[in-house]
Design a protein around this motif. Structure first.
Motif, short mmCIF file in Angstrom:
data_model
loop_
_atom_site.label_atom_id
_atom_site.label_comp_id
_atom_site.label_asym_id
_atom_site.label_seq_id
_atom_site.Cartn_x
_atom_site.Cartn_y
_atom_site.Cartn_z
N ASP A 42 0.86 -1.18 0.00
CA ASP A 42 0.00 0.00 0.00
C ASP A 42 0.89 1.23 0.00
N ASN A 43 0.31 2.39 0.24
CA ASN A 43 1.09 3.63 0.21
C ASN A 43 2.17 3.67 1.28
N LYS A 97 -1.03 -1.93 -9.22
CA LYS A 97 -2.42 -1.47 -9.33
C LYS A 97 -3.11 -2.11 -10.54
N ARG A 125 -3.16 -2.55 -2.28
CA ARG A 125 -4.30 -2.31 -1.39
C ARG A 125 -4.56 -0.81 -1.25
N ASN A 126 -5.79 -0.43 -1.52
CA ASN A 126 -6.24 0.93 -1.26
C ASN A 126 -7.05 0.89 0.02
N GLN A 184 -8.61 2.98 1.53
CA GLN A 184 -9.78 3.86 1.62
C GLN A 184 -11.04 3.24 0.99
#
Length: 873
Positions: A311-312, A336, A342-343, A345
């Protein structure tokens, strides 16, 4: 990838080309979303589909994970292999021997190379000879170079002649730490082709890289070697437990506290043999260092792996550690595109899991783990009462059964001219070790900051306590030094860096002072940490290790009792010296920077003087030294005949019962002075102090074969009591197992082993199959097998035969003194029933316990080594 000028194929395109898996997303036809870890398995299956080792059905089974979990076996091709020193040397020796065999049969030995990238760390297991000494690291490294020179020269030869082999120089760091800090790719890019990084390693803590979004776990030497030989790992399609993390941990709780809490909850939930995948709002609150610490303890709660999808936070960490910006952009776009990113949000994209466990991070407070098992968690607020309860409890995982009238005993002891008082709970070894703690900078810095505050407050660790600092890599030493806390660790209590590798946690520590040992024995004290006379062993975060060392006992309530008294007579409590979260974040941001990762890379690429100047041959074939007691060319390739040979008139080497473990079959510890291996080494001119261990001599088949079934706890029904002995049936002599097997081989008599249920339990060890094979064992007949060990037997060419349900040697009236014969049909298939004939006229049936056609093919070729050798020919 729009940000990359090259043409990069995705797993989806490969799936369409090779397996016709025409799907545009990760939602299967049944309407559920696959867990991220299962998506990686799917990608490897479609990318490596060849119709034999990986079939279209395998990819479809993975795609249909929800209904097929626990019901089918699927192949897994990891992108790379990670070896550490002890378990890596047999694999490298086998490749060297394979080159020899291919050359002798007229083939080209230059074709023999590992099939996938293989990294080997040569100083994972570090033996400590010096501590509390100037230049301790250099002194220990010097002894290690002398002790393991042959092994190091062999590794260096291998790094020169084999493609796909990289050796991490000595003095750099241990396997799973190097795997995390340097070797991990996250996404592979090979010849304009992108695919996810994945790994199997010969160390159980390989799972640490799960925190970086890399699928990987620890396996045995045979499985790892199979991957190096171009074979997949066989895996029962697992259940995937979703672990939802919410909330934010307390400022006093370190990542180790989070780990111990999660360890207990996951073990209680029963995740053994399953994948665990983390999600939820709490995940984004955890740094990559926190995630890798959690994943690192995966073996302790029994899961195969503990996966944190990229993720980020992961990308930010990779940027922080100096990863190339262009590659990061390409990596992000690729992950992506194939839905491996994984996002946090978008909750609608959450996968479906077998079950979900919820853990509130805000409920976690500081803990330690022990006194005997890592899953037995104790809040530090309850530590004193829990320890006192352990003194009262009967002997067991949580009990020492100390008489009430002796629980307050004090034993005075004189050490270095001063008198001290030891009691139950006294800390005698305090080690900040590598395996479970210091991959996370925050906890190591917390230990250093606590030490600084304690020294400034006038506190000291008592000198008789054996202290040490064994980081997993030089990077830890770097930031402890640059942040200015390393001198305080030394000043507080000689927490000196002793090296980079497993040390105290595996018993490799200098002995306690004689006066301390005598005092412990005199008072029958329950002293704390790890050695032959210490009974209570606790795992704790680095700052708590330091705190308990200052206190000198675990029998303390930190809330109400002081750590010590300053020179002015003032009580100093734990909260007075515990660093705040703000302090830690400030120091970590200032000193744990990308330059350290750059320095680590340079150190690994440049090596060190001893390694660089170490002479090693550069010949295509390894020049075996017949005098060597560490490295020998094994005889696995003596016969390369493709046929199923019958077993005729075999004698029983051992008649065993239930639950025979891999440690019974191939012990890994010290070499007993009265053992067959000791006799061999003595005849080679070695003294007992030079014997080293079976683990260190895994590259010598003569030692390891003599060490097979050399465990003093082996219970052979021919003997009737625990002993590494058996009966040579034709003569009636009671001999060491090796000596009996050697006599059988001289007589040309094949051997089998009779066993009960769960044959081959325990940790995976390659010599548990190789050793019996070299003893002349052709088959094992057991009631049931540990699955991994059964695969090892097949991989080396030993037939795993299984009694029919409800039958065993006793039910069938077998004494084990019969001679046994069995023939194999040329069209051998999984689960076929075979008849075994005895010389007494008794005939009974067994099941040929092969799982699939790949296993029968490998067995027909005499094992995986011979199978692959023929491919090179």
């Amino acid at each position: 990838s729009p940000v990359c000028s090259r043409v990069l194929r995705t797993p989806l395109e490969v799936a369409q080309q090779r397996c016709s898996v025409a799907t545009s997303n990760t939602t299967c036809s049944a309407g559920y979303i696959l867990p991220y870890s299962i998506r990686v398995l799917l990608e490897t299956a479609v990318r490596n589909c060849d119709g034999f080792l990986v079939k279209k059905e395998d990819a479809m089974n993975i795609l249909d994970w929800k209904t097929k979990q626990n019901n089918v076996e699927v192949p897994f091709y990891p992108a790379r292999v990670l070896l550490q020193d002890f378990t890596g040397i047999p694999a490298m020796v086998d490749f060297a021997a394979m080159r020899e065999a291919v050359k002798n049969l007229g083939g080209d030995p230059m074709k023999v190379h590992p099939a996938c990238p293989t990294d080997l760390t040569v100083d994972h297991s570090l033996q400590i000879d010096f501590s509390k000494w100037p230049e301790t690291v250099l002194k220990n490294q010097e002894v290690e170079f002398g002790r393991n020179r042959e092994r190091l020269q062999f590794f260096k030869w291998g790094s020169k002649v084999f493609r796909n082999v990289a050796v991490i120089p000595p003095g750099t760091g241990m396997a799973h730490q190097m795997n995390l800090e340097y070797l991990s790719r996250v996404v592979f890019e090979i010849k304009d082709f992108l695919y996810p990084d994945s790994v199997v390693g010969t160390d159980s803590h390989t799972t640490m890289v799960n925190g970086l979004g890399i699928l990987g776990w620890g396996v045995g030497g045979i499985e790892t070697e199979a991957v190096m030989l171009g074979m997949p790992v066989a895996l029962t399609l697992p259940e995937v437990v979703g672990c939802e993390l919410t909330g934010l941990a307390s400022p006093l709780a370190t990542s180790i506290d989070v780990v111990l809490s999660i360890t207990k909850q996951l073990r209680q939930a029963g995740v053994a043999g399953k994948f665990v995948e983390f999600f939820g709002t709490g995940v984004s609150q955890l740094s990559v260092a926190d995630r890798t610490t959690i994943a690192n303890m995966c073996p302790e709660y029994g899961a195969i792996l503990s996966f944190f999808p990229v993720d980020n936070v992961t990308l930010k960490h990779l940027k922080h550690t100096g990863k190339d910006e262009i590659k990061l952009e390409s990596m992000e776009a690729y992950l992506k595109a194939v839905k491996l990113f994984r996002n946090n949000q978008i909750s609608s994209e959450e996968p479906e899991y077998t079950q979900i466990i919820q853990i509130d991070l805000s409920s976690i407070t500081p803990y330690v783990s022990g006194p005997k098992r890592p899953q037995d968690r104790v809040a530090i607020t309850n530590m004193k009462s829990d320890f006192q309860a352990c003194l009262n409890e009967k002997i067991g995982f949580k009990g020492f059964q100390i008489a009430t009238e002796k629980q307050n005993d004090i034993v005075p002891v004189e050490y270095e001219g001063n008198e001290y008082r030891l009691s139950h709970g006294s800390v005698v070894i305090a080690a900040v070790i590598s395996c479970t703690n210091n991959c996370n900078p925050s906890v190591m810095l917390a230990a250093g900051l606590l030490a600084r505050k304690a020294v400034e407050a006038g506190l000291m660790v008592k000198p008789y306590i054996r202290t040490s600092l064994s980081p997993g890599s030089g990077m830890v030493t770097h930031y402890l030094s640059s942040s200015g806390v390393l001198p305080y660790l030394s000043k507080l209590g000689k927490f000196e860096v002793v090296g980079y590798g497993c040390s105290t946690c595996v018993g490799n520590t200098a002995p306690l002072p004689e006066a301390i040992r005598n005092a412990i024995k005199q008072g029958d004290l329950v002293a704390c940490r790890l050695c032959d006379c210490v009974r209570a062993n606790y795992l704790a975060s680095p700052p708590l290790v330091v705190a308990y060392a200052i206190a000198g006992t675990v029998n303390i309530d930190f809330q109400t009792e002081p750590l010590g008294i300053d020179p002015n007579g003032k009580n100093i409590y734990l909260h007075d010296v515990w660093p705040t979260r703000e302090e830690l974040q400030q120091v970590e941001e200032e000193y744990v920077i990308s330059s350290m990762f750059k320095e680590l890379k340079e150190k690994m690429e440049k090596g060190n003087k001893r390694w660089n100047f170490l002479e090693a041959p550069e010949s295509v074939l390894f020049p075996w030294d017949l005098k060597s007691t560490y490295i020998r060319c094994p005889s696995f390739f003596d016969k390369l005949v493709i046929s199923l040979q019958p077993i005729e008139n075999a004698h029983v080497l051992l008649y065993l019962g239930d639950s025979v473990t891999t440690d019974h079959i191939s012990p890994a510890g010290s070499i007993a002075r009265n053992s067959a291996a000791a006799k061999y080494l003595t005849n080679k001119g070695l003294t007992p102090r030079e014997f080293n261990s079976y683990g260190a001599r895994r590259g010598n088949d003569a030692v390891m074969t003599r060490g097979t079934f050399a465990n003093i706890k082996l219970l052979n029904k021919f003997i009737g009591k625990p002993a590494p002995k058996t009966v040579h049936l034709p003569s009636g002599q009671m001999l060491d197992v090796f000596e009996a097997a050697e006599l059988y081989q001289k007589e040309g008599i094949p051997l089998i082993i009779l066993a009960g249920k769960k044959y081959g339990l325990g940790s995976s060890r390659d010599w548990t199959a190789k050793g019996p094979f070299l003893l002349g064992v052709k088959a094992v007949i057991a009631e049931s097998y540990e699955k991994i060990h059964k695969g090892h037997l097949i991989g080396i060419g030993i037939a795993p035969l299984q009694f029919l349900p409800g039958e065993n040697a006793n039910v069938l009236g077998l004494t084990g003194k019969e001679q046994f014969s069995v023939s194999f049909p040329q069209e051998l298939f999984p689960g076929i029933t075979l008849d075994i004939k005895t010389n007494t006229g008794k005939v009974f049936s067994v099941i040929a316990s092969f799982e699939n056609n790949v296993e029968t093919t490998i067995y027909k070729h005499g094992g995986i080594l011979n199978y692959v050798a023929r491919r090179f020919l």
